[in-house]
Design a protein around this motif. Sequence first.
Motif, PDB file in Angstrom:
ATOM      1  N   GLY A  94      -2.149 -20.222  -2.855  1.00 40.33           N
ATOM      2  CA  GLY A  94      -2.628 -19.088  -2.060  1.00 40.33           C
ATOM      3  C   GLY A  94      -1.644 -17.936  -2.059  1.00 40.33           C
ATOM      4  N   PHE A  95      -1.946 -16.965  -1.231  1.00 40.81           N
ATOM      5  CA  PHE A  95      -1.112 -15.766  -1.130  1.00 40.81           C
ATOM      6  C   PHE A  95      -0.622 -15.606   0.301  1.00 40.81           C
ATOM      7  N   SER A  96       0.542 -15.013   0.427  1.00 40.52           N
ATOM      8  CA  SER A  96       1.021 -14.665   1.769  1.00 40.52           C
ATOM      9  C   SER A  96       0.177 -13.518   2.296  1.00 40.52           C
ATOM     10  N   CYS A  97      -0.143 -12.587   1.398  1.00 42.79           N
ATOM     11  CA  CYS A  97      -1.094 -11.506   1.699  1.00 42.79           C
ATOM     12  C   CYS A  97      -1.765 -11.159   0.374  1.00 42.79           C
ATOM     13  N   GLY A  98      -3.087 -11.308   0.315  1.00 42.38           N
ATOM     14  CA  GLY A  98      -3.812 -11.136  -0.949  1.00 42.38           C
ATOM     15  C   GLY A  98      -3.778  -9.697  -1.452  1.00 42.38           C
ATOM     16  N   ALA A  99      -4.088  -9.522  -2.742  1.00 40.17           N
ATOM     17  CA  ALA A  99      -4.012  -8.202  -3.382  1.00 40.17           C
ATOM     18  C   ALA A  99      -4.978  -7.220  -2.718  1.00 40.17           C
ATOM     19  N   HIS A 100      -4.477  -6.052  -2.396  1.00 41.30           N
ATOM     20  CA  HIS A 100      -5.288  -5.022  -1.749  1.00 41.30           C
ATOM     21  C   HIS A 100      -4.662  -3.652  -1.977  1.00 41.30           C
ATOM     22  N   LYS A 101      -5.467  -2.615  -1.696  1.00 40.76           N
ATOM     23  CA  LYS A 101      -4.954  -1.243  -1.652  1.00 40.76           C
ATOM     24  C   LYS A 101      -4.928  -0.829  -0.197  1.00 40.76           C
ATOM     25  N   ASP A 102      -4.001   0.024   0.178  1.00 42.01           N
ATOM     26  CA  ASP A 102      -4.029   0.559   1.540  1.00 42.01           C
ATOM     27  C   ASP A 102      -5.033   1.710   1.554  1.00 42.01           C
ATOM     28  N   TYR A 103      -5.732   1.863   2.669  1.00 41.49           N
ATOM     29  CA  TYR A 103      -6.872   2.770   2.610  1.00 41.49           C
ATOM     30  C   TYR A 103      -6.613   4.162   3.172  1.00 41.49           C
ATOM     31  N   GLY A 104      -5.437   4.369   3.785  1.00 42.90           N
ATOM     32  CA  GLY A 104      -5.235   5.649   4.456  1.00 42.90           C
ATOM     33  C   GLY A 104      -4.482   6.652   3.615  1.00 42.90           C
ATOM     34  N   CYS A 105      -3.366   7.084   4.180  1.00 47.10           N
ATOM     35  CA  CYS A 105      -2.642   8.221   3.648  1.00 47.10           C
ATOM     36  C   CYS A 105      -1.285   7.773   3.077  1.00 47.10           C
ATOM     37  N   LEU A 106      -0.337   7.440   3.949  1.00 47.84           N
ATOM     38  CA  LEU A 106       0.988   6.998   3.489  1.00 47.84           C
ATOM     39  C   LEU A 106       1.403   5.750   4.254  1.00 47.84           C
ATOM     40  N   THR A 107       1.889   4.750   3.549  1.00 43.73           N
ATOM     41  CA  THR A 107       2.443   3.565   4.211  1.00 43.73           C
ATOM     42  C   THR A 107       3.957   3.592   4.074  1.00 43.73           C
ATOM     43  N   PHE A 108       4.659   3.410   5.208  1.00 41.59           N
ATOM     44  CA  PHE A 108       6.118   3.266   5.190  1.00 41.59           C
ATOM     45  C   PHE A 108       6.421   1.827   5.574  1.00 41.59           C
ATOM     46  N   LEU A 109       6.886   1.061   4.613  1.00 38.41           N
ATOM     47  CA  LEU A 109       7.108  -0.358   4.879  1.00 38.41           C
ATOM     48  C   LEU A 109       8.592  -0.662   5.006  1.00 38.41           C
ATOM     49  N   TYR A 110       8.975  -1.148   6.194  1.00 38.08           N
ATOM     50  CA  TYR A 110      10.314  -1.703   6.336  1.00 38.08           C
ATOM     51  C   TYR A 110      10.149  -3.220   6.308  1.00 38.08           C
ATOM     52  N   GLY A 163     -11.373 -13.532   0.043  1.00 36.30           N
ATOM     53  CA  GLY A 163     -11.907 -14.883   0.240  1.00 36.30           C
ATOM     54  C   GLY A 163     -10.865 -15.958   0.520  1.00 36.30           C
ATOM     55  N   LYS A 164      -9.588 -15.581   0.573  1.00 32.49           N
ATOM     56  CA  LYS A 164      -8.535 -16.583   0.844  1.00 32.49           C
ATOM     57  C   LYS A 164      -7.760 -16.216   2.100  1.00 32.49           C
ATOM     58  N   ALA A 165      -7.392 -17.252   2.873  1.00 35.50           N
ATOM     59  CA  ALA A 165      -6.645 -16.991   4.115  1.00 35.50           C
ATOM     60  C   ALA A 165      -5.239 -16.495   3.786  1.00 35.50           C
ATOM     61  N   ASP A 166      -4.843 -15.415   4.433  1.00 27.46           N
ATOM     62  CA  ASP A 166      -3.478 -14.907   4.257  1.00 27.46           C
ATOM     63  C   ASP A 166      -2.502 -15.788   5.033  1.00 27.46           C
ATOM     64  N   ASN A 167      -1.373 -16.088   4.397  1.00 27.08           N
ATOM     65  CA  ASN A 167      -0.387 -16.942   5.062  1.00 27.08           C
ATOM     66  C   ASN A 167       0.565 -16.084   5.915  1.00 27.08           C
ATOM     67  N   HIS A 168      -0.017 -15.390   6.870  1.00 27.81           N
ATOM     68  CA  HIS A 168       0.814 -14.620   7.797  1.00 27.81           C
ATOM     69  C   HIS A 168       0.171 -14.553   9.161  1.00 27.81           C
ATOM     70  N   GLU A 169       1.005 -14.233  10.157  1.00 33.28           N
ATOM     71  CA  GLU A 169       0.520 -13.870  11.482  1.00 33.28           C
ATOM     72  C   GLU A 169       0.977 -12.436  11.719  1.00 33.28           C
ATOM     73  N   GLY A 170       0.363 -11.764  12.666  1.00 32.27           N
ATOM     74  CA  GLY A 170       0.790 -10.373  12.848  1.00 32.27           C
ATOM     75  C   GLY A 170       0.203  -9.776  14.106  1.00 32.27           C
ATOM     76  N   ILE A 171       0.813  -8.666  14.506  1.00 31.82           N
ATOM     77  CA  ILE A 171       0.294  -7.941  15.671  1.00 31.82           C
ATOM     78  C   ILE A 171       0.159  -6.465  15.297  1.00 31.82           C
ATOM     79  N   ASP A 172      -0.995  -5.902  15.605  1.00 32.00           N
ATOM     80  CA  ASP A 172      -1.318  -4.529  15.205  1.00 32.00           C
ATOM     81  C   ASP A 172      -1.395  -3.600  16.417  1.00 32.00           C
ATOM     82  N   PHE A 173      -0.891  -2.409  16.222  1.00 30.57           N
ATOM     83  CA  PHE A 173      -0.954  -1.352  17.243  1.00 30.57           C
ATOM     84  C   PHE A 173      -1.565  -0.120  16.586  1.00 30.57           C
ATOM     85  N   TYR A 174      -2.333   0.615  17.355  1.00 29.02           N
ATOM     86  CA  TYR A 174      -2.938   1.851  16.848  1.00 29.02           C
ATOM     87  C   TYR A 174      -2.578   2.997  17.784  1.00 29.02           C
ATOM     88  N   LYS A 175      -2.796   4.186  17.290  1.00 26.13           N
ATOM     89  CA  LYS A 175      -2.628   5.363  18.146  1.00 26.13           C
ATOM     90  C   LYS A 175      -3.456   5.157  19.425  1.00 26.13           C
TER      91      LYS A 175
END
Length: 349
Positions: A196-212, A100-112
């Motif tokens: 607010g949050f830069s990115c609100g609390a969440h779980k990732d929904y897939g398999c493995l996240t590699f964050l750099y 319910g809160k706007a994340d304080n980020h911008e971003g660009i997403d790519f998929y397979k």
Amino acid sequence: MSTLKANALPIIDIAPFLNQDSKDAKLRASTAAALHKACIEYGFFYLDISAYVDPAVPEHLTQLGRQFFALPQEEKDALSLKNQDYARGYARLKENVTNGKADNHEGIDFYKPVENPDKTRPLWGENQWPTVPGFRERYEEWTDKMKALGLIVMEAMAQGLGMTPEEWEDLRKQVDDSFWVMRVIGYPPLPNDEDGFSCGAHKDYGCLTFLYADPTPSALQVFSSRPGAVVLAYPSSVAQVGSEKGVWINADPIPGCVVCNIGEMWEIWTNGLYRSTLHQVVHRGSNYRVSIPFFFEPNFEADVKPLAAALRLQEPEDRKEYRKSVVYGDFLMGKVSNNFAGGKGKYDS
Ligand SMILES: O=C(O)CCC(=O)C(=O)O
Ligand SMILES: [Fe+2]
């Protein structure tokens, strides 16, 4: 809310799994055991990949990301995810809403990339690459590197779970054509007076996240409710999220490592033995932070259900109920079709 200062998460070296030398078998066993323990206790860990990637490579990626985010707003908007399938492309600052809160980020997403793209179909459009010189080439190289890393870590985790070679072959077939996602995120600092949050609390929904992430400290926080010892050692830091008590642990970047966490598919595979963990970003520093999560996901067609190896390890009472199986692509469609239509963001459950 207070957070622990120390980096409490374990650091796990993937190097022994980069070769098949029999002399490294013991090291592989200890990496596999460390992964198993970390997935039970935290669902989060640092993966030391210094033997696998030159640290200059992801650093260069963050610079390319910065060049993109520094472009005039109209140029970034020209790659809006609304031009495509509402998943692939650019989302403006505060466009995504979590809890319910706007994340304080911008971003660009790519998929397979998919065969026969069709932008009227959720997830089935085409990636929109910035024209920043070298951006596409370098990020495509990173994608290849992270896809291969995904399979390496999966193999190590299979060993940690005590899977037989045949069981690993079966699991491998569910992830060998990963429906991966890569996100480049830019975070201006949160204004000091904003709760607010830069990115609100969440779980990732897939398999493995590699964050750099670039070296910005005190931005990513991980919620740890499991190890009672941590909670007892830092009673003043105890936080409550829903009905769960725990502590927020800072997951500051460590040179040579990516932060790795497991998503909800691992909860299903292990029938709840491994948990995917809440995390959030609160960036109050003065710099513009850039992070690059790569989501190594199952194949689109993968039928994800509890694994026999995990059930063997579970206490009889935990084994009584089986997690519902899902076809990964259906599960993902359910998530992204919510995203924009229902006022839900990409991190909302
Ligand atoms: O930027 C970060 O540190 C985390 C981002 C994240 O959790 C996500 O995109 O799922
Ligand atoms: Fe996340």
